[in-house]
Design an enzyme around this catalytic site. Structure first.
Site, mmCIF file in Angstrom:
data_model
loop_
_atom_site.group_PDB
_atom_site.id
_atom_site.type_symbol
_atom_site.label_atom_id
_atom_site.label_comp_id
_atom_site.label_asym_id
_atom_site.label_seq_id
_atom_site.Cartn_x
_atom_site.Cartn_y
_atom_site.Cartn_z
ATOM 1 N N ARG A 136 0.556 10.233 1.172
ATOM 2 C CA ARG A 136 0.988 11.211 2.176
ATOM 3 C C ARG A 136 2.192 12.007 1.718
ATOM 4 O O ARG A 136 2.483 13.058 2.274
ATOM 5 C CB ARG A 136 1.402 10.475 3.459
ATOM 6 C CG ARG A 136 0.266 9.933 4.231
ATOM 7 C CD ARG A 136 0.769 9.787 5.653
ATOM 8 N NE ARG A 136 0.288 8.588 6.265
ATOM 9 C CZ ARG A 136 0.661 8.214 7.491
ATOM 10 N NH1 ARG A 136 1.537 8.911 8.165
ATOM 11 N NH2 ARG A 136 0.149 7.137 8.004
ATOM 12 N N GLU A 178 0.864 -1.181 0.000
ATOM 13 C CA GLU A 178 0.000 0.000 0.000
ATOM 14 C C GLU A 178 0.899 1.228 0.000
ATOM 15 O O GLU A 178 1.649 1.452 0.950
ATOM 16 C CB GLU A 178 -0.903 -0.014 1.241
ATOM 17 C CG GLU A 178 -1.783 1.224 1.350
ATOM 18 C CD GLU A 178 -2.557 1.286 2.675
ATOM 19 O OE1 GLU A 178 -2.851 0.224 3.272
ATOM 20 O OE2 GLU A 178 -2.858 2.405 3.109
ATOM 21 N N LYS A 228 -10.925 -1.583 6.419
ATOM 22 C CA LYS A 228 -9.709 -1.402 7.213
ATOM 23 C C LYS A 228 -10.165 -0.891 8.582
ATOM 24 O O LYS A 228 -10.938 0.075 8.638
ATOM 25 C CB LYS A 228 -8.835 -0.371 6.512
ATOM 26 C CG LYS A 228 -7.735 0.239 7.353
ATOM 27 C CD LYS A 228 -6.879 1.160 6.480
ATOM 28 C CE LYS A 228 -5.846 1.897 7.310
ATOM 29 N NZ LYS A 228 -4.756 2.419 6.470
ATOM 30 N N THR A 272 -4.237 6.277 1.881
ATOM 31 C CA THR A 272 -4.530 7.682 2.218
ATOM 32 C C THR A 272 -5.292 8.368 1.086
ATOM 33 O O THR A 272 -5.063 9.541 0.778
ATOM 34 C CB THR A 272 -3.250 8.476 2.593
ATOM 35 O OG1 THR A 272 -2.301 7.600 3.204
ATOM 36 C CG2 THR A 272 -3.582 9.573 3.582
HETATM 37 O O1 LIG Z 1 -1.956 6.946 5.958
HETATM 38 C C1 LIG Z 1 -3.003 6.311 6.071
HETATM 39 O O2 LIG Z 1 -3.895 6.348 5.240
HETATM 40 C C2 LIG Z 1 -3.219 5.462 7.230
HETATM 41 O O3 LIG Z 1 -4.251 4.883 7.341
HETATM 42 C C3 LIG Z 1 -2.217 5.343 8.250
HETATM 43 C C4 LIG Z 1 -1.485 4.011 8.232
HETATM 44 O O4 LIG Z 1 -2.346 2.956 8.043
HETATM 45 C C5 LIG Z 1 -0.751 3.870 9.475
HETATM 46 O O5 LIG Z 1 0.197 4.900 9.577
HETATM 47 C C6 LIG Z 1 -0.048 2.572 9.651
HETATM 48 O O6 LIG Z 1 -0.021 2.366 11.000
HETATM 49 P P1 LIG Z 1 1.326 2.143 11.821
HETATM 50 O O7 LIG Z 1 1.779 0.766 11.490
HETATM 51 O O8 LIG Z 1 0.891 2.303 13.230
HETATM 52 O O9 LIG Z 1 2.283 3.209 11.350
#
Ligand SMILES: O=C(O)C(=O)C[C@H](O)[C@H](O)COP(=O)(O)O
Length: 219
Positions: free
Chosen positions: A60, A56, A144, A84
């Site tokens: 960002r 994915e 999700k 995102t």
């Molecule tokens: O950017 C997005 O659209 C998100 O939904 C955020 C990510 O899914 C998380 O940043 C992953 O989570 P971590 O493994 O805790 O870093």
């Protein structure tokens, strides 16, 4: 003269089947934000070498769209999705870039409806029963759960399995090697997402190793 052939969007049942297939292949989905353009291929190759082939790529960073395009062209054996994705305009841009699936951190009516007409499946983010019900009414059955640890983790997923028996989730946000097995043991979890394996401070082999170690926990 060429004529564009317009095909109807796949049905929701077909999209659910393709999400199931890609989550089964993934088991762990790295959520990647590309900080430097030159990282795109070595990062994807390190994940691939560690066994993670469903990626994915978030929007960002400014490199998100070009990373999707590049990986589709240069690493066609990988399954490349966009993360995102927040609105219709972003959805259209990732479709155009060649994304094979779309992930959003949350759900809006605009995005959920726009994705119904899209040729590629959307995995919408939810954090509550009410958000699930909004998506459910439009036919969505795969979500999700984000941010998974903050919104109740495995206890929330067990509770949600009662009223939503036909729904499956990809928990993301706070998932790590410490809790991943507990998530994956739940019948309503189809895969997990996260960024813990992406630390390349000690080189790309660290990413490969972290990916392989995480997958080994699931065997
Ligand atoms: O950017 C997005 O659209 C998100 O939904 C955020 C990510 O899914 C998380 O940043 C992953 O989570 P971590 O493994 O805790 O870093």
């Amino acid at each position: 003269m060429t004529h564009a052939i317009s095909r109807p969007a796949p049905t929701m049942a077909e999209k659910i089947a393709s999400i199931d297939a890609l989550c089964e292949r993934a088991r762990i989905m790295p959520v990647i934000t590309i900080a430097r353009e030159e990282d795109i291929l070595p990062l994807a190759d390190a994940l691939d070498a560690g066994g993670l082939q469903v990626l994915e790529i978030t929007l960002r960073s400014v490199h998100g769209l070009s990373a999707i395009r590049r990986l589709r062209e240069e690493r066609p054996h990988l399954c490349v999705g966009a993360g995102t994705v927040l609105d219709r305009r972003m959805l259209e841009s990732v479709e155009e870039a060649g994304a094979q699936f779309i992930v959003s951190p949350g759900s809006t009516d605009e995005l959920l409806r726009a994705a119904l007409d899209s040729p590629i499946p959307l995995l919408p983010g939810v954090a509550s029963a009410s958000e699930i019900m909004v998506g459910y009414a439009l036919g969505y059955r795969r979500f999700k759960l984000f941010p998974a640890e903050v919104c109740g983790g495995t206890a929330a997923l067990k509770a949600l399995s009662g009223p939503f028996g036909d729904i499956r989730f990809c928990p993301t946000g706070g998932v790590s090697p410490d809790n991943m097995q507990r998530y994956m043991a739940l019948p309503n979890v189809m895969c997990v997402g996260g960024s813990w394996m992406l630390d390349s401070s000690a080189g790309w082999d660290k990413v490969r190793q972290a990916s392989a170690d995480a997958l080994a926990l699931l065997n």
